[in-house]
Design a protein around this motif. Structure first.
Motif, PDB file in Angstrom:
ATOM      1  N   GLY A 157      25.987 -50.654  17.987  1.00  0.00           N
ATOM      2  CA  GLY A 157      26.767 -49.444  18.195  1.00  0.00           C
ATOM      3  C   GLY A 157      27.200 -48.834  16.878  1.00  0.00           C
ATOM      4  N   ALA A 158      27.244 -47.493  16.855  1.00  0.00           N
ATOM      5  CA  ALA A 158      27.772 -46.747  15.705  1.00  0.00           C
ATOM      6  C   ALA A 158      29.128 -46.186  16.138  1.00  0.00           C
ATOM      7  N   PRO A 159      30.219 -46.640  15.518  1.00  0.00           N
ATOM      8  CA  PRO A 159      31.535 -46.328  16.057  1.00  0.00           C
ATOM      9  C   PRO A 159      32.017 -44.891  15.839  1.00  0.00           C
ATOM     10  N   LEU A 214      28.853 -51.046  11.581  1.00  0.00           N
ATOM     11  CA  LEU A 214      28.328 -51.003  12.944  1.00  0.00           C
ATOM     12  C   LEU A 214      28.984 -52.130  13.744  1.00  0.00           C
ATOM     13  N   PHE A 215      28.794 -52.123  15.058  1.00  0.00           N
ATOM     14  CA  PHE A 215      29.260 -53.250  15.872  1.00  0.00           C
ATOM     15  C   PHE A 215      28.145 -53.651  16.823  1.00  0.00           C
ATOM     16  N   LEU A 216      28.273 -54.844  17.385  1.00  0.00           N
ATOM     17  CA  LEU A 216      27.281 -55.346  18.334  1.00  0.00           C
ATOM     18  C   LEU A 216      27.912 -55.499  19.701  1.00  0.00           C
ATOM     19  N   HIS A 262      34.584 -43.540  28.873  1.00  0.00           N
ATOM     20  CA  HIS A 262      33.147 -43.237  28.788  1.00  0.00           C
ATOM     21  C   HIS A 262      32.802 -42.786  27.375  1.00  0.00           C
ATOM     22  N   GLU A 263      31.606 -43.133  26.913  1.00  0.00           N
ATOM     23  CA  GLU A 263      31.048 -42.606  25.660  1.00  0.00           C
ATOM     24  C   GLU A 263      29.569 -42.350  25.906  1.00  0.00           C
ATOM     25  N   VAL A 264      29.151 -41.095  25.949  1.00  0.00           N
ATOM     26  CA  VAL A 264      27.727 -40.789  26.101  1.00  0.00           C
ATOM     27  C   VAL A 264      27.066 -40.773  24.725  1.00  0.00           C
ATOM     28  N   GLU A 265      25.875 -41.332  24.634  1.00  0.00           N
ATOM     29  CA  GLU A 265      25.217 -41.458  23.331  1.00  0.00           C
ATOM     30  C   GLU A 265      23.697 -41.349  23.500  1.00  0.00           C
ATOM     31  N   LEU A 266      23.036 -40.839  22.476  1.00  0.00           N
ATOM     32  CA  LEU A 266      21.585 -40.986  22.395  1.00  0.00           C
ATOM     33  C   LEU A 266      21.294 -42.429  21.992  1.00  0.00           C
ATOM     34  N   LEU A 282      25.310 -45.295  27.706  1.00  0.00           N
ATOM     35  CA  LEU A 282      26.757 -45.212  27.895  1.00  0.00           C
ATOM     36  C   LEU A 282      27.362 -46.433  27.231  1.00  0.00           C
ATOM     37  N   ASP A 283      28.208 -46.171  26.234  1.00  0.00           N
ATOM     38  CA  ASP A 283      28.897 -47.243  25.505  1.00  0.00           C
ATOM     39  C   ASP A 283      30.320 -47.303  26.069  1.00  0.00           C
ATOM     40  N   MET A 284      30.460 -47.963  27.219  1.00  0.00           N
ATOM     41  CA  MET A 284      31.772 -48.031  27.859  1.00  0.00           C
ATOM     42  C   MET A 284      32.697 -48.896  27.000  1.00  0.00           C
ATOM     43  N   ARG A 311      35.871 -55.445  23.121  1.00  0.00           N
ATOM     44  CA  ARG A 311      36.271 -54.376  24.049  1.00  0.00           C
ATOM     45  C   ARG A 311      35.088 -53.641  24.664  1.00  0.00           C
ATOM     46  N   LYS A 312      33.923 -53.722  23.984  1.00  0.00           N
ATOM     47  CA  LYS A 312      32.762 -52.950  24.420  1.00  0.00           C
ATOM     48  C   LYS A 312      31.683 -53.819  25.055  1.00  0.00           C
ATOM     49  N   SER A 313      31.995 -55.087  25.275  1.00  0.00           N
ATOM     50  CA  SER A 313      30.984 -56.026  25.784  1.00  0.00           C
ATOM     51  C   SER A 313      31.256 -56.620  27.156  1.00  0.00           C
ATOM     52  N   GLY A 323      26.203 -43.297  18.620  1.00  0.00           N
ATOM     53  CA  GLY A 323      27.572 -42.811  18.466  1.00  0.00           C
ATOM     54  C   GLY A 323      27.872 -41.729  19.488  1.00  0.00           C
ATOM     55  N   THR A 324      29.162 -41.592  19.793  1.00  0.00           N
ATOM     56  CA  THR A 324      29.555 -40.638  20.827  1.00  0.00           C
ATOM     57  C   THR A 324      30.222 -39.420  20.213  1.00  0.00           C
ATOM     58  N   PRO A 325      29.988 -38.242  20.790  1.00  0.00           N
ATOM     59  CA  PRO A 325      30.709 -37.055  20.331  1.00  0.00           C
ATOM     60  C   PRO A 325      32.124 -37.027  20.902  1.00  0.00           C
TER      61      PRO A 325
HETATM   62 MN    MN Z   1      30.157 -45.625  21.047  1.00  0.00          MN
END
Ligand code: MN
Length: 290
Positions: free
Chosen positions: A80-82, A112-114, A138-142, A169-171, A182-184, A252-254
């Motif tokens: 993930g790119a924070p 970065l994070f995993l 929610h975090e929408v990402e390419l 989606l990087d919830m 928190r993201k895993s 990364g999310t906008p």
């Molecule tokens: Mn993200």
């Protein structure tokens, strides 16, 4: 070309409203030790190179009748790119529930994070929020899927290592713990609805993306606003991590992140890929006091 995983690990080519099953073209015999990475993604380029007329002999199934799964079954890692959009950095720095006392500056300052690969689901599954009493956003990402082993790749060569692109989606549970915690949680990484190969996306740095919660538009941007563009984020990740076939980089999310609630439906869109629709489950994984 659009590549899907569907109906419990079938591999398909999506054309218009149909899916053609090409599972038999892959070598899926069990090996030990299992090669690092995802064996289907590792073989994908070779298989697609010779699929040619084979499709004509196959009877497609309507896409509407199949269960869509994450297009990558087994990523070795989900990176993930924070903080990779300026407007998201600004909103994070203005929201104490997101920043928890930190000030975000640049992606390189934060790294970065995993995300655990056990968190991965596809569009036909449900996201289950971890905690009833805490905010899940929610975090929408390419999402970039790596196609071949990459280590110390240059920015100029980075796209040569891409198998394709999908919607991620990087919830995220908001809180002070490290991002990998928190993201895993289970179901906090969603990929889909399919993988789009690079010939259909020659420039990944000019794609509109958006996210609706139910019918409300929450996030809307374009990947040209990425701080580290796709080439740079691949090079940056490969400087530290050997990237294997099937590894996923969520770029990364906008701006516009926000909480989801049980029963919500998320509709994530990325131009040239399509729409990923996924529901938030009615129950939490951990009820208050549990
Ligand atoms: Mn993200």
């Amino acid at each position: 070309m659009r590549i899907s995983r569907f109906n419990y690990d079938r591999i398909g080519i999506v054309k218009d409203a149909d899916v053609y099953d090409i599972t038999d073209l892959f070598d899926l015999k069990l090996q030990w030790p299992v090669p690092t990475g995802d064996t289907v993604i590792a073989q994908l380029g070779q298989v697609l190179g010779r699929v040619g007329d084979a499709l004509r002999d196959r009877q497609p199934q309507p896409l509407s009748s199949v269960r869509l799964e994450s297009p990558v079954a087994n990523p070795g890692k989900i990176i993930g790119a924070p903080v990779n959009y300026h407007a998201h950095i600004d909103e994070a720095n203005n929201d104490p529930e997101i920043n928890k006392g930190k000030t975000f500056t640049t992606l390189e300052a934060y790294g970065l994070f995993l995300k655990a690969n056990s968190s991965l689901i596809g569009p036909s599954d449900e996201i289950q929020s971890a905690f009833a009493e805490r905010r899940t956003d929610h975090e929408v990402e390419l999402a970039v899927v790596i196609g071949r082993t990459a280590r110390h790749v240059t920015v100029e060569q980075a796209l040569d290592y891409v198998a394709g692109y999908t919607i991620g989606l990087d919830m995220s549970v908001r809180g002070a713990e490290v991002p990998s915690y928190r993201k895993s949680p289970d179901t906090y990484s969603v990929l889909g609805p399919w993988l789009v190969t690079p010939e259909d996306i020659p420039d990944p740095d000019s794609l509109n993306l958006s996210l609706h919660v139910n019918d409300e538009l929450r996030q809307e941007a374009n990947t040209r606003l990425l701080i580290l563009n796709v080439r740079r984020v691949i090079a940056y990740a490969s400087a530290l991590y050997t990237l294997h076939p099937g590894d996923v980089i969520m770029t990364g999310t906008p701006a516009g992140v926000g909480p989801v609630l049980p029963g919500d439906t998320l509709r994530a869109y990325v131009e040239k890929i399509g729409t990923l629709t996924v529901r938030i489950a009615d129950t939490f994984a951990h009820q208050t006091g549990a």
